[in-house]
Motif scaffolding. Structure first.
Motif, PDB file in Angstrom:
ATOM      1  N   CYS A 100      34.315  23.217  63.897  1.00  0.00           N
ATOM      2  CA  CYS A 100      35.000  24.153  64.718  1.00  0.00           C
ATOM      3  C   CYS A 100      36.442  23.524  65.115  1.00  0.00           C
ATOM      4  O   CYS A 100      37.377  24.488  65.406  1.00  0.00           O
ATOM      5  CB  CYS A 100      34.013  24.571  65.688  1.00  0.00           C
ATOM      6  N   ALA A 101      36.298  22.636  65.460  1.00  0.00           N
ATOM      7  CA  ALA A 101      37.790  22.005  65.991  1.00  0.00           C
ATOM      8  C   ALA A 101      38.663  22.174  64.898  1.00  0.00           C
ATOM      9  O   ALA A 101      39.970  22.589  65.186  1.00  0.00           O
ATOM     10  CB  ALA A 101      37.500  20.484  66.574  1.00  0.00           C
ATOM     11  N   TRP A 102      38.451  21.591  63.763  1.00  0.00           N
ATOM     12  CA  TRP A 102      39.416  21.678  62.701  1.00  0.00           C
ATOM     13  C   TRP A 102      39.929  23.109  62.163  1.00  0.00           C
ATOM     14  O   TRP A 102      41.046  23.412  62.158  1.00  0.00           O
ATOM     15  CB  TRP A 102      39.058  21.051  61.297  1.00  0.00           C
ATOM     16  N   VAL A 103      38.805  23.950  62.054  1.00  0.00           N
ATOM     17  CA  VAL A 103      39.131  25.309  61.803  1.00  0.00           C
ATOM     18  C   VAL A 103      40.161  25.966  62.943  1.00  0.00           C
ATOM     19  O   VAL A 103      41.123  26.770  62.484  1.00  0.00           O
ATOM     20  CB  VAL A 103      38.014  26.324  61.698  1.00  0.00           C
ATOM     21  N   GLY A 104      39.858  25.772  64.185  1.00  0.00           N
ATOM     22  CA  GLY A 104      40.688  26.310  65.319  1.00  0.00           C
ATOM     23  C   GLY A 104      41.871  25.645  65.277  1.00  0.00           C
ATOM     24  O   GLY A 104      43.093  26.598  65.542  1.00  0.00           O
ATOM     25  N   ILE A 105      42.103  24.510  65.137  1.00  0.00           N
ATOM     26  CA  ILE A 105      43.559  23.980  65.003  1.00  0.00           C
ATOM     27  C   ILE A 105      44.537  24.535  64.064  1.00  0.00           C
ATOM     28  O   ILE A 105      45.558  25.031  64.040  1.00  0.00           O
ATOM     29  CB  ILE A 105      43.603  22.325  64.883  1.00  0.00           C
ATOM     30  N   GLU A 106      43.824  24.735  62.794  1.00  0.00           N
ATOM     31  CA  GLU A 106      44.216  25.157  61.425  1.00  0.00           C
ATOM     32  C   GLU A 106      44.862  26.491  61.662  1.00  0.00           C
ATOM     33  O   GLU A 106      45.854  27.292  61.471  1.00  0.00           O
ATOM     34  CB  GLU A 106      43.619  24.985  60.479  1.00  0.00           C
TER      35      GLU A 106
END
Length: 305
Positions: A100-106
């Motif tokens: 979730c953190a990775w998708v949110g940042i991207e």
């Protein structure tokens, strides 16, 4: 806490077989989404493909944990290996949070600095629809088993996240096709992350309850204690402990003070049978241990319930 549905259907297969089927579906759709993301230029598809890749890895962890959990008890692990399911669920929860953190940042980066490349909404729509159907099938397969296994529940929640992600991608694709608003792709990616976080945190909270040996949330210890006290021949109950090895496997122990005469007139066995029957019939607790004590034997420890 137990699933009493009749066996025989595909949804009543073993947890290992259900997880293997879900893994096959997830891995197949993941490949389709990766190809579709490359061809269409869709961040949402790529994010969903990454999600499914992580889910595939998590399903492998779940399969390994299920295999370990099925091993019989031994002299070193007297309760068996059921707790391995909880460790698998813990890994799944952590994986979901990181994803979730990775998708949110991207997604935020795409919104702040939109890419020049066009997103092919039509192809994006077709691939997302394939993913939605596959995820729906996986959820249906795991729906019954997730009620009795915390490990399968972790996999179920991940597939649910995939399904929600596929729906979000479909909506974004329709917007792009009809309006040309390509940033809908990034918005869908962000939505995927936002919707998954609460479910991941819920899974981790459930894992914490098991690992800290807290009483299951649906078990009322005071009510159990009162039921036991109402048993004929019982004077009092103390040192009550309730915990669970994994979802659907509660364990109970207590010290029970009985009438002095009960230990000499042969009633002790009947009292013990009544106590165990009370837990099994009223509270669905199959594994219980009682220490019967005479009324004159009072060694209450104030640190225990």
């Amino acid at each position: 806490m137990h699933d009493h549905a009749p066996a025989g259907g595909i949804r009543d297969a073993s947890n290992r077989r259900l997880l293997a089927t879900a893994l096959t579906l997830t891995a197949s759709v993941m490949v389709v989404q990766i190809v579709g993301a490359i061809l269409s230029g869709s961040l949402a598809l790529l994010a969903d493909a990454a999600h499914m890749f992580t889910d595939a890895a998590a399903l492998v962890v779940a399969l390994v944990a299920t295999a370990i959990a099925s091993r019989p008890a031994d002299d070193r692990r007297t309760f068996g290996y059921q707790r391995a399911e909880v460790l698998g669920a813990l890994a799944n929860g952590v994986i979901l949070i990181v994803l979730c953190a990775w998708v949110g940042i991207e997604a935020v980066q795409r919104l702040l600095a939109p890419a020049e490349a066009e997103v092919e909404g039509g192809l994006m729509l077709v691939v997302a629809a394939v993913g939605m159907v596959a995820n729906a099938i996986s959820m249906w397969l795991l729906g019954r088993a997730q009620k009795r296994s915390i490990n399968v529940r972790g996999a179920y929640l991940e597939v649910l996240g995939d399904l929600v992600g596929s729906i979000a991608v479909i909506i974004a694709a329709i917007v792009i096709v009809t309006t040309g608003f390509t940033q809908a792709d990034a918005i869908a990616s962000l939505l995927i992350a936002v919707l998954i976080v609460p479910r991941a945190l819920g899974l981790l909270r459930e894992v914490v309850v098991v690992l800290t040996e807290s009483a299951p949330v649906d078990v009322q210890v005071a009510e159990i204690r009162q039921h036991l006290r109402d048993t004929d021949g019982v004077v009092d109950v103390h040192d009550v402990h309730v915990w669970q090895l994994t979802r659907g496997a509660p364990v109970f122990s207590a010290h029970v003070i009985v009438e002095d005469a009960a230990l000499t007139d042969g009633r002790a066995a009947r009292i013990l049978e009544s106590l165990q029957g009370c837990l099994a019939d009223h509270f669905d607790v199959e594994h219980s241990t009682f220490q019967l004590e005479p009324a004159g034997h009072v060694e209450h420890d104030s640190r225990h319930a």
